[in-house]
Design a protein around this motif. Structure first.
Motif, PDB file in Angstrom:
ATOM      1  N   ALA A  26       0.961  -1.161   0.010  1.00  0.00           N
ATOM      2  CA  ALA A  26      -0.052  -0.080   0.015  1.00  0.00           C
ATOM      3  C   ALA A  26       0.923   1.213   0.042  1.00  0.00           C
ATOM      4  CB  ALA A  26      -0.857   0.186   1.269  1.00  0.00           C
ATOM      5  N   ASP A  27       2.205   1.283   0.298  1.00  0.00           N
ATOM      6  CA  ASP A  27       3.031   2.497   0.167  1.00  0.00           C
ATOM      7  C   ASP A  27       3.442   2.783  -1.351  1.00  0.00           C
ATOM      8  OD1 ASP A  27       3.043   2.188   3.211  1.00  0.00           O
ATOM      9  OD2 ASP A  27       5.026   0.994   3.300  1.00  0.00           O
ATOM     10  N   PHE A  28       3.230   2.098  -2.094  1.00  0.00           N
ATOM     11  CA  PHE A  28       3.448   2.309  -3.559  1.00  0.00           C
ATOM     12  C   PHE A  28       2.274   3.068  -4.223  1.00  0.00           C
ATOM     13  CE2 PHE A  28       6.432  -1.208  -2.647  1.00  0.00           C
ATOM     14  CZ  PHE A  28       7.520  -0.794  -3.128  1.00  0.00           C
ATOM     15  N   ASP A  29       2.712   4.224  -4.965  1.00  0.00           N
ATOM     16  CA  ASP A  29       1.565   4.911  -5.654  1.00  0.00           C
ATOM     17  C   ASP A  29       1.252   4.469  -7.148  1.00  0.00           C
ATOM     18  OD1 ASP A  29       1.294   7.296  -4.069  1.00  0.00           O
ATOM     19  OD2 ASP A  29       3.420   7.311  -4.361  1.00  0.00           O
ATOM     20  N   LEU A  30       2.297   3.447  -7.710  1.00  0.00           N
ATOM     21  CA  LEU A  30       2.333   3.033  -9.008  1.00  0.00           C
ATOM     22  C   LEU A  30       3.031   1.715  -8.967  1.00  0.00           C
ATOM     23  CD1 LEU A  30       1.630   2.960 -12.003  1.00  0.00           C
ATOM     24  CD2 LEU A  30       3.487   4.471 -12.379  1.00  0.00           C
ATOM     25  N   ILE A  31       2.390   0.699  -9.671  1.00  0.00           N
ATOM     26  CA  ILE A  31       3.160  -0.799  -9.892  1.00  0.00           C
ATOM     27  C   ILE A  31       3.118  -0.869 -11.330  1.00  0.00           C
ATOM     28  CG2 ILE A  31       3.229  -3.047  -9.734  1.00  0.00           C
ATOM     29  CD1 ILE A  31       1.575  -2.656  -6.906  1.00  0.00           C
ATOM     30  N   VAL A  32       4.220  -1.022 -11.756  1.00  0.00           N
ATOM     31  CA  VAL A  32       4.616  -1.292 -13.383  1.00  0.00           C
ATOM     32  C   VAL A  32       5.197  -2.720 -13.415  1.00  0.00           C
ATOM     33  CG1 VAL A  32       5.928  -0.618 -15.387  1.00  0.00           C
ATOM     34  CG2 VAL A  32       5.178   1.312 -13.478  1.00  0.00           C
ATOM     35  N   PHE A  33       4.408  -3.541 -14.284  1.00  0.00           N
ATOM     36  CA  PHE A  33       4.846  -4.751 -14.640  1.00  0.00           C
ATOM     37  C   PHE A  33       5.442  -4.500 -16.187  1.00  0.00           C
ATOM     38  CE2 PHE A  33       2.141  -6.739 -10.981  1.00  0.00           C
ATOM     39  CZ  PHE A  33       3.199  -7.296 -10.760  1.00  0.00           C
ATOM     40  N   ASP A  34       6.626  -4.843 -16.352  1.00  0.00           N
ATOM     41  CA  ASP A  34       7.126  -4.696 -17.678  1.00  0.00           C
ATOM     42  C   ASP A  34       7.586  -6.060 -18.241  1.00  0.00           C
ATOM     43  OD1 ASP A  34       8.803  -3.661 -20.098  1.00  0.00           O
ATOM     44  OD2 ASP A  34      10.589  -3.375 -18.707  1.00  0.00           O
ATOM     45  N   ARG A  35       6.933  -6.491 -19.384  1.00  0.00           N
ATOM     46  CA  ARG A  35       7.115  -7.684 -20.140  1.00  0.00           C
ATOM     47  C   ARG A  35       7.241  -8.912 -18.677  1.00  0.00           C
ATOM     48  NH1 ARG A  35      11.093  -7.707 -25.024  1.00  0.00           N
ATOM     49  NH2 ARG A  35      10.720 -10.140 -24.569  1.00  0.00           N
ATOM     50  N   TYR A  36       6.426  -8.847 -17.872  1.00  0.00           N
ATOM     51  CA  TYR A  36       6.680  -9.951 -16.838  1.00  0.00           C
ATOM     52  C   TYR A  36       5.631 -10.957 -17.288  1.00  0.00           C
ATOM     53  CZ  TYR A  36       6.430 -11.765 -12.194  1.00  0.00           C
ATOM     54  OH  TYR A  36       6.670 -12.738 -11.030  1.00  0.00           O
ATOM     55  N   ARG A  37       6.320 -12.134 -16.834  1.00  0.00           N
ATOM     56  CA  ARG A  37       5.724 -13.683 -16.921  1.00  0.00           C
ATOM     57  C   ARG A  37       5.797 -14.059 -15.887  1.00  0.00           C
ATOM     58  NH1 ARG A  37       8.799 -16.928 -21.278  1.00  0.00           N
ATOM     59  NH2 ARG A  37       9.082 -14.902 -22.134  1.00  0.00           N
ATOM     60  N   ARG A  38       4.850 -15.131 -15.526  1.00  0.00           N
ATOM     61  CA  ARG A  38       4.535 -16.009 -14.359  1.00  0.00           C
ATOM     62  C   ARG A  38       5.777 -17.042 -14.511  1.00  0.00           C
ATOM     63  NH1 ARG A  38       0.502 -19.199 -13.725  1.00  0.00           N
ATOM     64  NH2 ARG A  38      -0.205 -19.077 -15.667  1.00  0.00           N
ATOM     65  N   ARG A  39       6.551 -16.989 -13.423  1.00  0.00           N
ATOM     66  CA  ARG A  39       7.671 -18.168 -13.312  1.00  0.00           C
ATOM     67  C   ARG A  39       7.819 -18.626 -11.933  1.00  0.00           C
ATOM     68  NH1 ARG A  39      11.683 -16.880 -16.970  1.00  0.00           N
ATOM     69  NH2 ARG A  39      11.821 -14.925 -18.071  1.00  0.00           N
ATOM     70  N   GLY A  40       6.504 -18.266 -11.268  1.00  0.00           N
ATOM     71  CA  GLY A  40       6.510 -19.250  -9.878  1.00  0.00           C
ATOM     72  C   GLY A  40       7.207 -18.451  -8.848  1.00  0.00           C
ATOM     73  N   ILE A  41       7.657 -17.005  -9.003  1.00  0.00           N
ATOM     74  CA  ILE A  41       8.008 -16.334  -8.201  1.00  0.00           C
ATOM     75  C   ILE A  41       7.217 -15.679  -7.380  1.00  0.00           C
ATOM     76  CG2 ILE A  41       9.620 -14.282  -7.841  1.00  0.00           C
ATOM     77  CD1 ILE A  41      11.196 -14.843 -10.364  1.00  0.00           C
ATOM     78  N   LEU A  42       6.112 -15.001  -8.164  1.00  0.00           N
ATOM     79  CA  LEU A  42       4.963 -14.498  -7.252  1.00  0.00           C
ATOM     80  C   LEU A  42       3.839 -15.701  -6.930  1.00  0.00           C
ATOM     81  CD1 LEU A  42       4.999 -10.677  -8.666  1.00  0.00           C
ATOM     82  CD2 LEU A  42       5.823 -11.672  -6.337  1.00  0.00           C
ATOM     83  N   PRO A  43       3.248 -15.930  -5.711  1.00  0.00           N
ATOM     84  CA  PRO A  43       2.307 -16.817  -5.716  1.00  0.00           C
ATOM     85  C   PRO A  43       1.038 -16.038  -6.022  1.00  0.00           C
ATOM     86  CG  PRO A  43       3.634 -16.822  -3.550  1.00  0.00           C
ATOM     87  CD  PRO A  43       4.230 -15.688  -4.789  1.00  0.00           C
ATOM     88  N   GLN A  44      -0.233 -16.740  -6.396  1.00  0.00           N
ATOM     89  CA  GLN A  44      -1.542 -16.329  -6.747  1.00  0.00           C
ATOM     90  C   GLN A  44      -1.936 -15.407  -5.639  1.00  0.00           C
ATOM     91  OE1 GLN A  44      -3.015 -16.572  -9.375  1.00  0.00           O
ATOM     92  NE2 GLN A  44      -1.896 -17.926 -10.426  1.00  0.00           N
ATOM     93  N   GLY A  45      -1.410 -15.852  -4.482  1.00  0.00           N
ATOM     94  CA  GLY A  45      -2.307 -14.726  -3.260  1.00  0.00           C
ATOM     95  C   GLY A  45      -1.526 -13.329  -3.486  1.00  0.00           C
ATOM     96  N   TYR A  46      -0.346 -13.018  -3.893  1.00  0.00           N
ATOM     97  CA  TYR A  46       0.301 -11.786  -4.224  1.00  0.00           C
ATOM     98  C   TYR A  46      -0.517 -11.121  -5.112  1.00  0.00           C
ATOM     99  CZ  TYR A  46       3.873 -12.955  -0.596  1.00  0.00           C
ATOM    100  OH  TYR A  46       4.104 -13.370   0.510  1.00  0.00           O
ATOM    101  N   PHE A  47      -0.748 -11.709  -6.278  1.00  0.00           N
ATOM    102  CA  PHE A  47      -1.506 -11.308  -7.427  1.00  0.00           C
ATOM    103  C   PHE A  47      -2.900 -10.776  -6.856  1.00  0.00           C
ATOM    104  CE2 PHE A  47       1.539 -13.662 -10.061  1.00  0.00           C
ATOM    105  CZ  PHE A  47       1.914 -12.496 -10.696  1.00  0.00           C
ATOM    106  N   ALA A  48      -3.443 -11.449  -6.143  1.00  0.00           N
ATOM    107  CA  ALA A  48      -4.925 -11.047  -5.487  1.00  0.00           C
ATOM    108  C   ALA A  48      -4.552 -10.035  -4.739  1.00  0.00           C
ATOM    109  CB  ALA A  48      -5.410 -12.300  -4.501  1.00  0.00           C
ATOM    110  N   ASN A  49      -3.485  -9.735  -3.922  1.00  0.00           N
ATOM    111  CA  ASN A  49      -3.118  -8.303  -3.018  1.00  0.00           C
ATOM    112  C   ASN A  49      -3.018  -7.224  -3.869  1.00  0.00           C
ATOM    113  OD1 ASN A  49      -3.029 -10.180  -0.774  1.00  0.00           O
ATOM    114  ND2 ASN A  49      -0.730 -10.121  -0.567  1.00  0.00           N
ATOM    115  N   ILE A  50      -2.396  -7.556  -5.312  1.00  0.00           N
ATOM    116  CA  ILE A  50      -2.488  -6.385  -6.094  1.00  0.00           C
ATOM    117  C   ILE A  50      -3.710  -5.959  -6.620  1.00  0.00           C
ATOM    118  CG2 ILE A  50      -1.158  -5.717  -8.375  1.00  0.00           C
ATOM    119  CD1 ILE A  50       1.068  -7.813  -7.698  1.00  0.00           C
ATOM    120  N   ALA A  51      -4.458  -7.083  -7.135  1.00  0.00           N
ATOM    121  CA  ALA A  51      -5.851  -6.637  -7.476  1.00  0.00           C
ATOM    122  C   ALA A  51      -6.664  -5.727  -6.235  1.00  0.00           C
ATOM    123  CB  ALA A  51      -6.583  -7.950  -7.672  1.00  0.00           C
ATOM    124  N   ARG A  52      -6.612  -6.166  -5.454  1.00  0.00           N
ATOM    125  CA  ARG A  52      -7.208  -5.457  -4.025  1.00  0.00           C
ATOM    126  C   ARG A  52      -6.577  -4.103  -3.786  1.00  0.00           C
ATOM    127  NH1 ARG A  52      -7.392 -10.595  -1.448  1.00  0.00           N
ATOM    128  NH2 ARG A  52      -5.332 -10.263  -0.202  1.00  0.00           N
TER     129      ARG A  52
END
Length: 706
Positions: free
Chosen positions: A363-389
């Motif tokens: 929540a401290d970030f004002d902007l998140i940028v995913f630049d050519r990101y692909r799922r590699r198993g580094i970020l669990p699905q729960g963290y993507f859910a955090n980003i959506a919230r």
């Protein structure tokens, strides 16, 4: 000019100095006296002859002047300032002016010069242009000085002010009043009523800028004037951008600090309003508005590059070039499943702190940028859910996607699917195309008026890869191959999302085929995502330059072309807007009041202040003779309350006489004139003197011979 008249008098033009003539007169009287004493015959006739000679030396002449009488000039100054619109003052002013003109017209040899003062853009009724006194209060003496500037003092009959008494350029020394001094009377006709009371809101201190999300303070004071028993407290409401309200209870007559916060960068309009008091004159000075510029301490941006590529440095350079951006950048150089025997100490400088970034401090970030990101198993699905919230709760997400977005490893195959505006079809198009603006993009503040986009075909270099996607929601502002969406913008909950369906924006930065406005586009995109007010799609701006209001309405589609502006007096002014392209409608209006103006199109509102924040005009709107009393007394004028006694009679008086009474006012009849012709006729011409003198002497000789 007045009437003409001839004036005749006797004067002397001596042929010799008066001392010589006096001596000769003494000699003549002495000789004549001796002759009478000796009883000489003909003594009387000798005296007559000597008198004729002495009289001829004095040379008496008949002096005739043709005089043309000059008119006496009266200045009538009408106060047309904003405080004169309170109650029945304006109507009383008009009625008083009509009565004064009518009564002055009956006076002989009087010239009337009338002027309106205090209202910008308002022409005077008779003599000069209106005097714009809005920035410094009501300046009637400046208007008086300009009106009588070409009139000699001996022609000024006096001056009449029609005002509420709130005059802000009265001289400290009454005898120094312009063109009046202590020579001619100044009369004041007051348009208000006795015993008036009013409440006023004073902004004693206000910040011009402040840090976003930091506590700021306004120093406010509520003043009640003219009330016998003042209420102890008053409620003050503070609004930000016309929607967010905070209510405070302040003690009347004391400076008190009121806290508030800015929730976004850029301009914030702060409106302050105090509750009404019973029987007060006007509510215009119960409100105030000011502009506070919000400054973010540091914009925290998280940039996650899925793999090294030529465009990664472009993103990094763009964000690092802004000193207000605190950039956290991670690039995935080696996926966890890759096993090549590289020593651990050579793998990375620090471990990827996924839990700290995407859970603890997300929540401290004002902007998140995913630049050519692909799922590699580094970020669990729960963290993507955090980003959506995080986005739904007011955050910002930018996806600058590459070919991986069209594969099963796409971030679209995560909980981010719920916030992404475009759905990949699985196709990657690799051929040259020139990015184009959609019709909506030509009006959207992110893409409107980009350099080189003026023509139907922008003068931009081509890109050579884009990811095919279906626009499911949001706004498509740029298109690529076959009118497919290239840049999509969307609002999700309280947050915002942008999807750039190509990883070749860096070609513009390198100048390929002439390049393009890559830095400006990405800068606008990032600032729109972080809710920069200047990049809002639907926006209404109202600003003041002197007495000119400027209105800018920005809209994507169907923005109204008519804006209603409400003046401090409550008058509503319709303003037609002109389409200037790029989604901007522009208009303006010239206004004649100080105070708070509000513009509205039915959906959006904007406010601004014309004149100073704490205008002198509204410091005390009660009718009062106190400010003008010293000058009126010094000039032997009079003060009259129109509401009680009506307009007094007007009469001409001689210099030195009384110039004011209980029901009349006087103007000095100067009697000034100019001489148009002068005639001089000698009463003792030379031939007549010779004949008379000789006749007297001959008669004397004749008497002596007898």
């Amino acid at each position: 000019m007045g009437t003409a008249a001839a004036v005749t008098s006797i004067s002397f033009a001596p042929l010799l100095p008066w001392t010589v003539i006096g001596a000769l007169s003494v000699v003549a009287v002495s000789l004549t006296s001796v002759a009478f004493i000796k009883r000489a015959a003909g003594a009387a006739w000798r005296g007559v002859a000597l008198a004729i000679v002495v009289g001829a030396l004095a040379n008496p002449t008949l002096h005739t002047e043709n005089r043309e009488r000059l008119t006496d000039v009266v200045a009538v100054v009408a106060d047309r300032s904003s405080s004169q619109r309170i109650g029945a003052r304006w109507e009383r002013t008009d009625e008083a002016l009509r009565a004064v003109r009518e009564r002055l017209r009956r006076l002989p040899n009087v010239e009337v010069r009338a002027v309106d003062a205090g209202a910008p853009g308002r022409a005077s009724s008779d003599r000069t242009d209106a005097i714009d006194t809005m920035p410094e209060g009501t300046r009637l003496f400046d208007a008086l000085d300009m009106t009588l500037a070409d009139v000699p003092l001996d022609r000024i009959a006096g001056a009449i002010f029609v005002t509420d008494g709130q005059v802000h350029d009265a001289p400290d020394e009454p005898t120094r009043a312009p063109r009046i001094g202590n020579l001619k009377p100044l009369h004041v006709l007051l348009t208000g009523e006795r015993g008036e009371a009013d409440r006023r809101l004073v902004v004693a201190e206000a910040p011009s800028y402040g840090m976003v999300d930091s506590e700021l303070h306004l120093t406010l004071r509520v003043e009640d004037a003219g009330y016998g028993e003042q209420p102890g407290t008053a409620r003050v409401t503070v609004r930000r951008d016309g929607v967010r309200e905070e209510t405070h209870t302040l003690e009347v007559g004391r400076d008190q600090r009121v806290p508030f916060r800015l929730d976004h960068g850029g301009r914030t309009i702060v409106e302050i309003e105090v509750t009404d008091a019973d029987g007060e004159l006007t509510r215009r000075n119960n409100r105030a508005a000011l502009t506070v510029n919000g400054v973010r301490d540091r914009l925290r941006v998280l940039l996650v590059s899925g793999e090294p590529h030529a465009g990664a440095r472009t993103w990094r350079n763009l964000l690092k070039a802004d000193p207000s951006v605190d950039l956290v950048h991670f690039t995935i150089l080696r996926p966890p499943e890759k096993q090549d025997g590289t020593p651990v100490r050579e793998l990375s400088l620090i471990a990827f702190p996924i839990r700290e970034l995407f859970e603890t401090k997300l929540a401290d970030f004002d902007l998140i940028v995913f630049d050519r990101y692909r799922r590699r198993g580094i970020l669990p699905q729960g963290y993507f859910a955090n980003i959506a919230r995080y986005v739904t709760d007011g955050g910002a997400l930018l996806g600058a996607v590459g070919p991986a977005f069209a594969t099963p490893l796409s971030v679209y195959r995560t909980p981010l699917q719920g916030v992404m505006p475009g759905r990949p079809t699985g196709a990657v198009i690799e051929r040259g195309f020139r990015p184009m603006l959609t019709e909506l993009g030509k009006r959207h503040p992110v893409t409107a008026n980009l350099a080189g986009a003026a023509d139907e075909t922008p003068a931009w270099g081509r890109w050579f890869r884009m990811i095919d996607a279906v626009a499911e929601r949001g706004a498509t502002v740029m298109r690529g191959v076959g009118d497919r969406p290239l840049l999509q913008l969307d609002r999700v909950g309280d947050g915002r999302v942008a999807l750039l369906l190509s990883d070749h924006a860096w070609l513009w930065a390198r100048g390929v085929e002439g390049g393009g406005p890559q830095a400006e586009l990405l800068r606008r995109l990032a600032h729109w995502l972080m809710k920069e007010p200047d990049l809002e799609e639907e926006d209404l701006r109202l600003s003041a330059r002197g007495n000119r209001l400027e209105i800018v309405r920005r809209g994507l589609d169907g923005a109204p072309r008519r804006i209603t502006v409400r003046a401090p007096s409550g008058e509503r002014l319709p303003v037609e807007l002109e389409d200037r392209g790029g989604g901007r409608l522009v208009g303006g209006a010239t206004v004649g009041e100080t105070g708070l103006y509000m513009a509205s199109d039915g959906d959006l509102e904007a406010v601004t202040v014309v004149g100073p924040l704490n205008a002198r005009e509204y410091a005390d709107v009660r009718t009062s003779p106190d400010g003008l009393m010293p000058i009126v007394e010094a000039t032997s004028g009079g003060i009259y309350w129109i509401a009680e006694d009506g307009v007094p009679n007007i009469r001409s008086v001689l210099p030195g006489r009384d110039t004011a009474g209980s029901d009349w006012l006087g103007l000095v009849a100067n009697g000034s004139y100019i001489v148009t012709r002068v005639e001089r006729t000698s009463l003792l011409p030379a031939l007549a003197v010779l004949l008379l003198a000789l006749g007297a002497l001959m008669t004397a000789w004749y008497r002596e011979g007898r």
